[in-house]
Write an enzyme that holds these catalytic residues in place. Structure first.
Site, PDB file in Angstrom:
ATOM      1  N   SER A  20      54.310  30.820  81.044  1.00  0.00           N
ATOM      2  CA  SER A  20      54.649  30.330  79.710  1.00  0.00           C
ATOM      3  C   SER A  20      53.705  29.190  79.335  1.00  0.00           C
ATOM      4  O   SER A  20      53.777  28.092  79.897  1.00  0.00           O
ATOM      5  CB  SER A  20      56.098  29.832  79.672  1.00  0.00           C
ATOM      6  OG  SER A  20      56.291  29.061  78.493  1.00  0.00           O
ATOM      7  N   HIS A  45      53.244  34.303  78.487  1.00  0.00           N
ATOM      8  CA  HIS A  45      54.472  34.251  77.687  1.00  0.00           C
ATOM      9  C   HIS A  45      54.255  33.177  76.612  1.00  0.00           C
ATOM     10  O   HIS A  45      53.913  32.029  76.929  1.00  0.00           O
ATOM     11  CB  HIS A  45      55.629  33.890  78.618  1.00  0.00           C
ATOM     12  CG  HIS A  45      56.978  33.822  77.984  1.00  0.00           C
ATOM     13  ND1 HIS A  45      57.797  34.929  77.813  1.00  0.00           N
ATOM     14  CD2 HIS A  45      57.678  32.772  77.498  1.00  0.00           C
ATOM     15  CE1 HIS A  45      58.935  34.557  77.261  1.00  0.00           C
ATOM     16  NE2 HIS A  45      58.895  33.245  77.048  1.00  0.00           N
ATOM     17  N   ASP A  47      55.855  31.117  73.638  1.00  0.00           N
ATOM     18  CA  ASP A  47      57.140  30.691  73.074  1.00  0.00           C
ATOM     19  C   ASP A  47      56.968  30.185  71.649  1.00  0.00           C
ATOM     20  O   ASP A  47      56.296  29.174  71.416  1.00  0.00           O
ATOM     21  CB  ASP A  47      57.727  29.561  73.928  1.00  0.00           C
ATOM     22  CG  ASP A  47      58.336  30.081  75.218  1.00  0.00           C
ATOM     23  OD1 ASP A  47      59.089  31.074  75.162  1.00  0.00           O
ATOM     24  OD2 ASP A  47      58.072  29.489  76.275  1.00  0.00           O
ATOM     25  N   MET A  49      58.815  28.637  68.411  1.00  0.00           N
ATOM     26  CA  MET A  49      60.032  27.902  68.011  1.00  0.00           C
ATOM     27  C   MET A  49      59.887  27.411  66.584  1.00  0.00           C
ATOM     28  O   MET A  49      58.830  26.884  66.219  1.00  0.00           O
ATOM     29  CB  MET A  49      60.236  26.709  68.945  1.00  0.00           C
ATOM     30  CG  MET A  49      60.305  27.113  70.405  1.00  0.00           C
ATOM     31  SD  MET A  49      60.411  25.684  71.488  1.00  0.00           S
ATOM     32  CE  MET A  49      60.414  26.479  73.095  1.00  0.00           C
ATOM     33  N   HIS A  79      57.686  35.445  72.532  1.00  0.00           N
ATOM     34  CA  HIS A  79      59.134  35.219  72.516  1.00  0.00           C
ATOM     35  C   HIS A  79      59.470  34.442  71.248  1.00  0.00           C
ATOM     36  O   HIS A  79      59.181  33.245  71.157  1.00  0.00           O
ATOM     37  CB  HIS A  79      59.511  34.435  73.786  1.00  0.00           C
ATOM     38  CG  HIS A  79      60.952  34.043  73.862  1.00  0.00           C
ATOM     39  ND1 HIS A  79      61.426  33.141  74.788  1.00  0.00           N
ATOM     40  CD2 HIS A  79      62.045  34.437  73.140  1.00  0.00           C
ATOM     41  CE1 HIS A  79      62.737  32.992  74.640  1.00  0.00           C
ATOM     42  NE2 HIS A  79      63.136  33.753  73.639  1.00  0.00           N
ATOM     43  N   MET A  81      61.739  32.550  69.024  1.00  0.00           N
ATOM     44  CA  MET A  81      62.992  31.802  68.903  1.00  0.00           C
ATOM     45  C   MET A  81      63.035  31.304  67.469  1.00  0.00           C
ATOM     46  O   MET A  81      62.850  30.111  67.193  1.00  0.00           O
ATOM     47  CB  MET A  81      63.020  30.658  69.924  1.00  0.00           C
ATOM     48  CG  MET A  81      63.234  31.167  71.346  1.00  0.00           C
ATOM     49  SD  MET A  81      62.752  29.976  72.602  1.00  0.00           S
ATOM     50  CE  MET A  81      61.004  30.314  72.684  1.00  0.00           C
ATOM     51  N   MET A 150      68.006  34.523  78.809  1.00  0.00           N
ATOM     52  CA  MET A 150      67.726  33.080  78.807  1.00  0.00           C
ATOM     53  C   MET A 150      68.542  32.426  79.919  1.00  0.00           C
ATOM     54  O   MET A 150      69.772  32.539  79.950  1.00  0.00           O
ATOM     55  CB  MET A 150      68.126  32.444  77.469  1.00  0.00           C
ATOM     56  CG  MET A 150      67.250  32.751  76.270  1.00  0.00           C
ATOM     57  SD  MET A 150      65.512  32.267  76.328  1.00  0.00           S
ATOM     58  CE  MET A 150      65.519  30.645  77.037  1.00  0.00           C
ATOM     59  N   PHE A 156      63.327  24.155  74.961  1.00  0.00           N
ATOM     60  CA  PHE A 156      62.600  23.179  75.775  1.00  0.00           C
ATOM     61  C   PHE A 156      62.287  23.773  77.148  1.00  0.00           C
ATOM     62  O   PHE A 156      63.076  24.566  77.674  1.00  0.00           O
ATOM     63  CB  PHE A 156      63.428  21.897  75.954  1.00  0.00           C
ATOM     64  CG  PHE A 156      63.743  21.243  74.636  1.00  0.00           C
ATOM     65  CD1 PHE A 156      62.839  20.365  74.053  1.00  0.00           C
ATOM     66  CD2 PHE A 156      64.912  21.556  73.957  1.00  0.00           C
ATOM     67  CE1 PHE A 156      63.108  19.790  72.812  1.00  0.00           C
ATOM     68  CE2 PHE A 156      65.198  20.987  72.706  1.00  0.00           C
ATOM     69  CZ  PHE A 156      64.286  20.101  72.143  1.00  0.00           C
ATOM     70  N   ASP A 185      64.137  33.920  81.895  1.00  0.00           N
ATOM     71  CA  ASP A 185      63.358  32.902  81.187  1.00  0.00           C
ATOM     72  C   ASP A 185      64.061  31.557  81.181  1.00  0.00           C
ATOM     73  O   ASP A 185      65.048  31.360  80.474  1.00  0.00           O
ATOM     74  CB  ASP A 185      63.094  33.377  79.748  1.00  0.00           C
ATOM     75  CG  ASP A 185      62.107  32.463  79.032  1.00  0.00           C
ATOM     76  OD1 ASP A 185      61.480  31.621  79.694  1.00  0.00           O
ATOM     77  OD2 ASP A 185      61.982  32.608  77.798  1.00  0.00           O
ATOM     78  N   GLY A 186      63.521  30.639  81.981  1.00  0.00           N
ATOM     79  CA  GLY A 186      64.010  29.267  81.972  1.00  0.00           C
ATOM     80  C   GLY A 186      64.436  28.793  83.337  1.00  0.00           C
ATOM     81  O   GLY A 186      65.264  29.432  84.001  1.00  0.00           O
ATOM     82  N   ALA A 207      57.152  27.997  83.087  1.00  0.00           N
ATOM     83  CA  ALA A 207      56.328  27.019  82.374  1.00  0.00           C
ATOM     84  C   ALA A 207      56.108  25.816  83.277  1.00  0.00           C
ATOM     85  O   ALA A 207      55.038  25.614  83.842  1.00  0.00           O
ATOM     86  CB  ALA A 207      56.998  26.607  81.062  1.00  0.00           C
TER      87      ALA A 207
HETATM   88  C1  DX5 Z   1      62.524  27.940  76.510  1.00  0.00           C
HETATM   89  C2  DX5 Z   1      61.412  28.955  76.607  1.00  0.00           C
HETATM   90  C3  DX5 Z   1      60.941  29.178  78.004  1.00  0.00           C
HETATM   91  C4  DX5 Z   1      60.330  27.945  78.621  1.00  0.00           C
HETATM   92  C5  DX5 Z   1      60.455  28.001  80.119  1.00  0.00           C
HETATM   93  O1  DX5 Z   1      62.978  27.875  75.227  1.00  0.00           O
HETATM   94  O2  DX5 Z   1      61.816  30.188  76.081  1.00  0.00           O
HETATM   95  O3  DX5 Z   1      60.023  30.254  78.041  1.00  0.00           O
HETATM   96  O4  DX5 Z   1      58.978  27.803  78.264  1.00  0.00           O
HETATM   97  O5  DX5 Z   1      60.186  26.743  80.642  1.00  0.00           O
HETATM   98  P1  DX5 Z   1      60.563  26.361  82.141  1.00  0.00           P
HETATM   99  O6  DX5 Z   1      59.962  27.415  83.035  1.00  0.00           O
HETATM  100  O7  DX5 Z   1      59.962  25.004  82.326  1.00  0.00           O
HETATM  101  O8  DX5 Z   1      62.052  26.346  82.198  1.00  0.00           O
HETATM  102 ZN    ZN Z   2      60.468  31.950  76.448  1.00  0.00          ZN
END
Ligand code: DX5
Ligand code: ZN
Length: 234
Positions: A20, A45, A47, A49, A79, A81, A150, A156, A185-186, A207
């Site tokens: 990510s 990946h 993200d 937002m 992804h 969001m 998720m 975040f 994811d996360g 990430a």
């Molecule tokens: C959160 C994102 C994730 C995020 C993962 O909203 O969708 O993809 O980047 O971050 P880590 O791996 O640090 O939890």
């Molecule tokens: Zn994501």
């Protein structure tokens, strides 16, 4: 070599690491993306937002297109969001996305939007938040190439892994068999990688456990090693 557009349509031999780029150094995004692929990430990946569906802003199609220019061979897993994914899907396809995932909580007719996106030539994923019950995704299990579970609240990076995501993953895998990918994811890190894979995830996003570490190659190795440790979740 172009990206393997079928990456999400074929069961992988082993769980894949999705880097990510949200936690990469945005001032050196191209180099960071290339480096993640070089140390073993199978895909990037991305993200997105919107400050509305989630309380944060990240990047838009221009940034995605910039990553595509620097990484012509990478599979880009976008992804979304965002509250209104339909309005943005064409722009991200144009910007080089190979897959787009949108949230079940944001869309009235996920099946219709999946068909819309697939017609544009990309794989499609359905994402669900930690508190969203499996009943919300059950009608759509066979309409998507990917189910994105998720395991943190979206918005975040760097949050703690929410354990109930493992149960949801098992539930989905029991129903889709090998027909779809399941992306965790996360909060994925070496300490929970094996349990994610044991529950049925075959795409694991990271990430902060990747870009947040001082040694990227070691961080990728630690994650990938944990994915290949067999540990089933009962
Ligand atoms: C959160 C994102 C994730 C995020 C993962 O909203 O969708 O993809 O980047 O971050 P880590 O791996 O640090 O939890
Ligand atoms: Zn994501």
């Amino acid at each position: 070599m172009a990206p393997d557009r079928e990456l999400f349509r074929t069961p992988p031999a082993r769980a894949m690491l999705a880097a990510s780029i949200f936690s990469a150094d945005f001032a050196a995004l191209g180099e960071a993306s290339l480096a993640a692929l070089k140390v073993g990430a199978s895909l990037l990946h991305v993200d997105i937002m919107d400050g509305h569906f989630v309380p944060n802003l990240s990047m838009g199609p221009l940034v995605c297109a910039a990553v595509r220019r620097v990484c012509p061979d990478a599979f880009l897993d976008v992804h979304l969001m965002v509250t209104n994914p339909k309005e943005f899907i064409p722009a991200f396809v144009k910007a080089g996305a190979n897959s787009v995932s949108f949230h079940v909580e944001a869309v009235k007719n996920p099946k219709e939007l999946a068909a819309f996106a697939r017609d544009l030539g990309v794989s499609v994923g359905l994402a669900s938040n930690p508190q969203t019950p499996t009943a919300a995704i059950e009608p759509f299990l066979n309409d998507f190439d990917l189910h994105l579970v998720m395991s943190v609240h979206p918005g975040f990076s760097g949050q703690g892994f929410i354990e109930s995501a493992l149960e949801k993953t098992k539930w989905i895998r029991a129903r889709v068999g090998s027909r779809a990918r399941i992306e965790m994811d996360g909060g994925v890190e070496p300490s929970n990688g094996a349990r994610c894979v044991g529950a049925g995830a075959d795409v694991l996003v990271s990430a902060s456990a990747l870009f947040g570490k001082p040694n990227l190659a070691q961080a990728a190795k630690d994650l990938l090693d944990s994915f290949s440790t067999t540990s089933r979740v009962d």
